[in-house]
Scaffold this active site. Structure first.
Site, PDB file in Angstrom:
ATOM      1  N   CYS A  62     -48.090 -24.569  -5.587  1.00  0.00           N
ATOM      2  CA  CYS A  62     -47.444 -25.454  -6.693  1.00  0.00           C
ATOM      3  C   CYS A  62     -46.135 -25.413  -6.764  1.00  0.00           C
ATOM      4  CB  CYS A  62     -48.287 -24.969  -8.299  1.00  0.00           C
ATOM      5  SG  CYS A  62     -47.839 -26.041  -9.466  1.00  0.00           S
TER       6      CYS A  62
ATOM      7  N   CYS B 190     -44.327 -31.876  -4.272  1.00  0.00           N
ATOM      8  CA  CYS B 190     -45.295 -31.862  -5.427  1.00  0.00           C
ATOM      9  C   CYS B 190     -46.485 -31.629  -4.595  1.00  0.00           C
ATOM     10  CB  CYS B 190     -45.744 -32.780  -6.288  1.00  0.00           C
ATOM     11  SG  CYS B 190     -46.885 -32.460  -7.477  1.00  0.00           S
TER      12      CYS B 190
END
Ligand code: DGL
Length: 277
Positions: free
Chosen positions: A74, A193
């Protein structure tokens, strides 16, 4: 003899599965435990303190599952929590645990994709405001110019499986246009992302064909393979039965319904109860 344990992989929700998929493809022999903090996703618009706290709790949960190596799949958690976890929390726990992120391996390579030295980054608001990408890319590619665009609506659209509606097109086009307006010399766009590979086709649609779009999954998987090769003591403590386990802090049933889109295979997840989730 020390107990052998799986590699822990963490994301705020489903996005890290796009990275796990590539790790499993490259390193199929290892065991992996995935944790998605879906109950508290998205992280991208949360404060530094919240992202740090939630990420730390998730990493501790994976440590309690006996993992000694955890990858934060992440960008937001890597940008906002990794350094504190490495420099403060791991120090208190002794030297047997390791936590890695996705930003460093990406920034080590991304400059080599660009001929114009103008790199665009699409990421969450949290990742953009942390300035992690411009700072880290500057270390490896000092001549590179980095342009960032925060895309706060994209993770909620992906998490809610709204990829095919016109609202999704509207926001993808808006963010891509805003990024490309910053410089006409951008020739490389990084999907910064781990949720965004799901939007690859839409992003492609709104970018000129001359611009290459880079996802992180393979880069991070290659970097993990290299890390294990260089850190033989850590590698020797990893279990190798090709087993995968999936946990979510939200409904396991719902996770199973959406996860295959990210992972490319059906998943049977279990619920994880974190201390404060
Ligand atoms: N997959 C996460 C990332 O790479 C999304 C963060 C979020 O939950 O907003 O940044």
């Amino acid at each position: 003899m020390q107990h052998k344990t799986p590699i822990g992989v963490f994301d705020s929700g489903y996005g890290g599965l796009t990275v796990l998929k590539e790790m499993v493809a490259l390193l199929p022999q290892y065991d992996f435990i995935y944790l998605g903090d879906n109950a508290r996703a998205p992280y991208g618009t949360r404060s530094f303190e919240s992202v740090y706290q939630y990420t730390l709790e998730s990493v501790q949960w994976l440590f309690e599952k006996n993992c000694h190596l955890v990858v934060l799949a992440c960008n937001t958690a890597s940008a906002k929590a990794l350094r504190s976890i490495q420099q403060i929390d791991l120090q208190k726990m002794g030297n047997e645990k390791r936590v890695l992120g996705v930003i460093r391996p990406t920034t080590e390579l991304i400059g080599s994709y660009s001929k114009s030295n103008h790199i665009g980054i699409l990421a969450t608001s949290g990742t953009v405001s942390s300035q992690s990408y411009p700072i880290e890319i500057g270390k490896f590619f000092p001549k590179a110019k980095v342009f960032q665009q925060a895309c706060p609506m994209l993770v909620p659209l992906v998490e809610n499986n709204e990829l095919r509606n016109s609202g999704c097109d509207f926001f993808v086009k808006k963010y891509v246009d805003q990024l490309l307006q910053q410089s006409s010399d951008i020739d490389t766009i990084l999907l910064g992302c781990t949720h965004f590979p799901l939007l690859y086709d839409k992003i492609r649609e709104y970018c000129p064909p001359s611009i290459q779009i880079i996802s992180q999954g393979e880069i991070v998987a290659n970097s993990l393979a290299d890390y294990l090769h260089r850190h033989t003591r850590i590698e020797s403590r990893l279990s190798q039965n090709s087993e995968r386990e999936f946990y979510t802090t939200d409904s396991a049933l719902e996770f199973d319904q959406h996860a295959s889109l990210f992972y490319g295979k059906d998943i049977a997840a279990k619920h994880a109860q974190l201390k404060n989730s």
